[in-house]
Design an enzyme around this catalytic site. Sequence first.
Site, PDB file in Angstrom:
ATOM      1  N   ASN A  21      24.329  45.306 111.268  1.00  0.00           N
ATOM      2  CA  ASN A  21      24.308  45.983 109.977  1.00  0.00           C
ATOM      3  C   ASN A  21      23.548  47.298 110.083  1.00  0.00           C
ATOM      4  O   ASN A  21      22.417  47.327 110.582  1.00  0.00           O
ATOM      5  CB  ASN A  21      23.642  45.072 108.938  1.00  0.00           C
ATOM      6  CG  ASN A  21      23.666  45.691 107.557  1.00  0.00           C
ATOM      7  OD1 ASN A  21      22.843  46.535 107.230  1.00  0.00           O
ATOM      8  ND2 ASN A  21      24.633  45.297 106.778  1.00  0.00           N
TER       9      ASN A  21
ATOM     10  N   CYS B 243      45.957  23.159  68.642  1.00  0.00           N
ATOM     11  CA  CYS B 243      44.956  22.386  69.397  1.00  0.00           C
ATOM     12  C   CYS B 243      45.526  21.050  69.844  1.00  0.00           C
ATOM     13  O   CYS B 243      45.316  20.612  70.983  1.00  0.00           O
ATOM     14  CB  CYS B 243      43.726  22.111  68.527  1.00  0.00           C
ATOM     15  SG  CYS B 243      43.019  23.593  67.810  1.00  0.00           S
TER      16      CYS B 243
HETATM   17  N1  LIG Z   1      56.910  29.320  62.035  1.00  0.00           N
HETATM   18  C1  LIG Z   1      56.971  28.366  62.958  1.00  0.00           C
HETATM   19  N2  LIG Z   1      58.134  27.781  63.252  1.00  0.00           N
HETATM   20  C2  LIG Z   1      58.207  26.820  64.186  1.00  0.00           C
HETATM   21  N3  LIG Z   1      57.153  26.363  64.873  1.00  0.00           N
HETATM   22  C3  LIG Z   1      55.960  26.915  64.645  1.00  0.00           C
HETATM   23  C4  LIG Z   1      55.792  27.956  63.688  1.00  0.00           C
HETATM   24  N4  LIG Z   1      54.485  28.328  63.675  1.00  0.00           N
HETATM   25  C5  LIG Z   1      53.875  27.570  64.601  1.00  0.00           C
HETATM   26  N5  LIG Z   1      54.749  26.728  65.188  1.00  0.00           N
HETATM   27  C6  LIG Z   1      54.463  25.731  66.222  1.00  0.00           C
HETATM   28  O1  LIG Z   1      53.186  25.199  65.945  1.00  0.00           O
HETATM   29  C7  LIG Z   1      52.495  24.872  67.145  1.00  0.00           C
HETATM   30  C8  LIG Z   1      51.164  25.586  67.140  1.00  0.00           C
HETATM   31  O2  LIG Z   1      51.375  26.974  67.249  1.00  0.00           O
HETATM   32  P1  LIG Z   1      50.420  28.061  66.588  1.00  0.00           P
HETATM   33  O3  LIG Z   1      50.796  29.350  67.216  1.00  0.00           O
HETATM   34  O4  LIG Z   1      50.471  27.951  65.114  1.00  0.00           O
HETATM   35  O5  LIG Z   1      49.037  27.546  67.140  1.00  0.00           O
HETATM   36  P2  LIG Z   1      47.563  27.928  66.780  1.00  0.00           P
HETATM   37  O6  LIG Z   1      47.517  29.195  65.998  1.00  0.00           O
HETATM   38  O7  LIG Z   1      46.809  27.890  68.048  1.00  0.00           O
HETATM   39  O8  LIG Z   1      47.162  26.679  65.882  1.00  0.00           O
HETATM   40  P3  LIG Z   1      45.715  26.056  65.537  1.00  0.00           P
HETATM   41  O9  LIG Z   1      44.659  27.044  65.893  1.00  0.00           O
HETATM   42  O10 LIG Z   1      45.774  25.748  64.082  1.00  0.00           O
HETATM   43  O11 LIG Z   1      45.577  24.817  66.327  1.00  0.00           O
HETATM   44  C9  LIG Z   1      53.417  25.291  68.269  1.00  0.00           C
HETATM   45  O12 LIG Z   1      54.134  24.162  68.683  1.00  0.00           O
HETATM   46  C10 LIG Z   1      54.343  26.300  67.617  1.00  0.00           C
HETATM   47  O13 LIG Z   1      55.609  26.340  68.208  1.00  0.00           O
HETATM   48  C1  LIG Z   2      39.928  26.298  61.687  1.00  0.00           C
HETATM   49  C2  LIG Z   2      39.265  26.221  63.001  1.00  0.00           C
HETATM   50  N1  LIG Z   2      38.134  26.931  63.243  1.00  0.00           N
HETATM   51  C3  LIG Z   2      37.668  26.736  64.466  1.00  0.00           C
HETATM   52  S1  LIG Z   2      38.611  25.661  65.385  1.00  0.00           S
HETATM   53  C4  LIG Z   2      39.675  25.424  64.091  1.00  0.00           C
HETATM   54  C5  LIG Z   2      40.804  24.482  64.185  1.00  0.00           C
HETATM   55  C6  LIG Z   2      42.105  25.098  64.484  1.00  0.00           C
HETATM   56  O1  LIG Z   2      42.160  25.734  65.643  1.00  0.00           O
END
Ligand SMILES: Nc1ncnc2c1ncn2[C@@H]1O[C@H](COP(=O)(O)OP(=O)(O)OP(=O)(O)O)[C@@H](O)[C@H]1O
Ligand SMILES: Cc1ncsc1CCO
Length: 653
Positions: free
Chosen positions: A74, A483
């Site tokens: 080094n 979730c």
């Molecule tokens: N408008 C819609 N039509 C069909 N399926 C939907 C719609 N909105 C959400 N989903 C379905 O809902 C599930 C969760 O998706 P989303 O994107 O709402 O999750 P997220 O925002 O992480 O939810 P959360 O934080 O409440 O758990 C998925 O399977 C998605 O395909």
């Molecule tokens: C409403 C909310 N806030 C934190 S976690 C949770 C559940 C949906 O993701």
Amino acid sequence: MGKPDVDYSIYLVTDSTEAILGKRDLGKVVEQALEGGVTLVQYRDKTSDTGHLIYTARTLHRACKARNIPLIINDRVDVALEIDCEGVHLGQDDMDIASARRLLGPSKIIGATVSTLSQARIAVDRGADYLGIGTLYATSTKKNTKEIIGINGIRKILHFLSVQEDAAAREIKTVCIGGINASNLQLIKHQLYAPDPFSQRGITKTIDGVAIVSAIMGSLTPKASSEHLTHLFHTPPPFSTILSPSPSSSSSSSPYTNKPTPTPTTLLPSILSVPTHNPLSHNMTNLVVQNFAASIALSIGASPIMSTNGLEASDLANLHGGLVINMGTATPEALHNHRLAIRAYNGVGGPIVLDPVGAGATGARREALGFLVASGWFSVVKGNESEILAVAQASGLSFTSSYSSGSRISGGGGGGGGQQRGVDSGSSSLSLLEKAYIVKKIASRERNVVLMTGAVDVLSDGHTTYAVRNGHAYLGMITGSGCTLGTTISAYLAAARMDRKVRRQSDINTVLSTILHYEIAAERAASLSSVHGPGTFVPAFIDALYQLRVEAVRYADAERGAGDDDADGDIETYADEGCKAGVRRYPGTKPSLWLEAMRVEPLNSIPDAGLLHEEVGLTDMDREIAYEVKTDADADADADMEGEDVPEAEKYY
Ligand SMILES: Nc1ncnc2c1ncn2[C@@H]1O[C@H](COP(=O)(O)OP(=O)(O)OP(=O)(O)O)[C@@H](O)[C@H]1O
Ligand SMILES: Cc1ncsc1CCO
């Protein structure tokens, strides 16, 4: 004499300081390391006087020569010249490479430490043979400095080298350095072996080796430590044995090439594997969805446990289940527990789903995401649009919104829809192909499956990408649908790993099966006359998840019985409690399979939307990830080698 052929894989860098070496003899430690298989040795001593340096270097050189291992000095070109060893390693403040080359001649090895793109470019131009890229992680000797660049910093330099015009840059050997030990070596190698998501040719520039300091020099058993590190370097990590595609998967023997478009028949085995194997569903999830997630797990045929205690994670990881890490209501203490669990599951190859809930909403959540991403490897990362954009950033990619006249959107609060507020998806301004491009890029970099949920879900493993149009708007109107989809996916992945028939299937098809089960159940529930809105939807949805699982078992049994003389009849479940549903046959029609309702579109040609970029400089997120906070277990493992932990650790305790 020509330049020796160098194996850079386990590159020992010595450290004579009392904190690391203790009272041991440097020469003896290096001898043992050589016996243990280190492939290159650098003598690094910043304090001794020249006479001592020359004496020690000669001793080390004799030991190295006996095993045909090159010795590098080094900084001190004069010492290297005096003992006529194989080369030198130069830091940014040392003699410049061109001068060293003039003094040493063409046959000696010259390495250079680099931590930026321009330093890498200059080192190549001046004739370096290899680059020591770092500092990867903070250690007791290198803390809060701007040279700490994390995994994304290394990725950026490798990418930069791989797209240079000149072969010298593309082909230069590289090792990474800083905080590498037995607990992180396989993960680092796995992360850096990812195909470059921006490479047109699909080429991969990866590291040729790892530079190890205290994991050998501070070890009480340097030979055993060197053997172990060598073994780890040449062995895929446990989580990669049944995993998503590797860069070499373009070979015709790969199970991932020419994947047929999934059909109900090809997906059925993974649907059946959950009720058949009743996998453990280990949830480290948020406070909001605990009960809902446990009910959903039971309804699909999995066995849930809601455990946020990292100390029991290794026992649980040995039960062949799946883990979901959901950071919806994570606190600093929870993140520490998450890290323990991630390491436990990675250690046994158990599947982990990461749900970075709300990651686009606040700085603390982005930091938490960085912390989790630095903790290990996830089989699946799922989230809504804002969350996945935050994941892109944690993966070292920056996002340019085409809707904001090319301006950079920081922190994943993007998606055309702007800053994420709550944890729900919000509106999107990205087209389907733009989403596909984003998930594909992240998946290819992380070598896993990335799922962006929404009215249309988009998932990719970096090779195959699907859009799924099933589901119902009610899912977006209840809390926790994303979730609990994560919980469901982790159970499906665990069952797939327990099922010989499904095991060879790529994770993306297992994830696709999960989504279809989940979303077709939502469609069925929403269509019932008793369901009037999101409130009445929830119990009907749990029922439907359960019914679809029972019907799948029933269908499979009927199919199996179809060959029997008396089996082509109508059937009915008779024992649907527990995990296995049986059938009773009646003359009449055969059941149809609900998977027929799937609306899946394979996205075969995804144009380059130009939305993600390999940033030239390091972002705050990259730096966050660079501070690999040590757990107690690491501290024990590192015991006598690292001295103290990085100061950032305090943030999480
Ligand atoms: N408008 C819609 N039509 C069909 N399926 C939907 C719609 N909105 C959400 N989903 C379905 O809902 C599930 C969760 O998706 P989303 O994107 O709402 O999750 P997220 O925002 O992480 O939810 P959360 O934080 O409440 O758990 C998925 O399977 C998605 O395909
Ligand atoms: C409403 C909310 N806030 C934190 S976690 C949770 C559940 C949906 O993701």
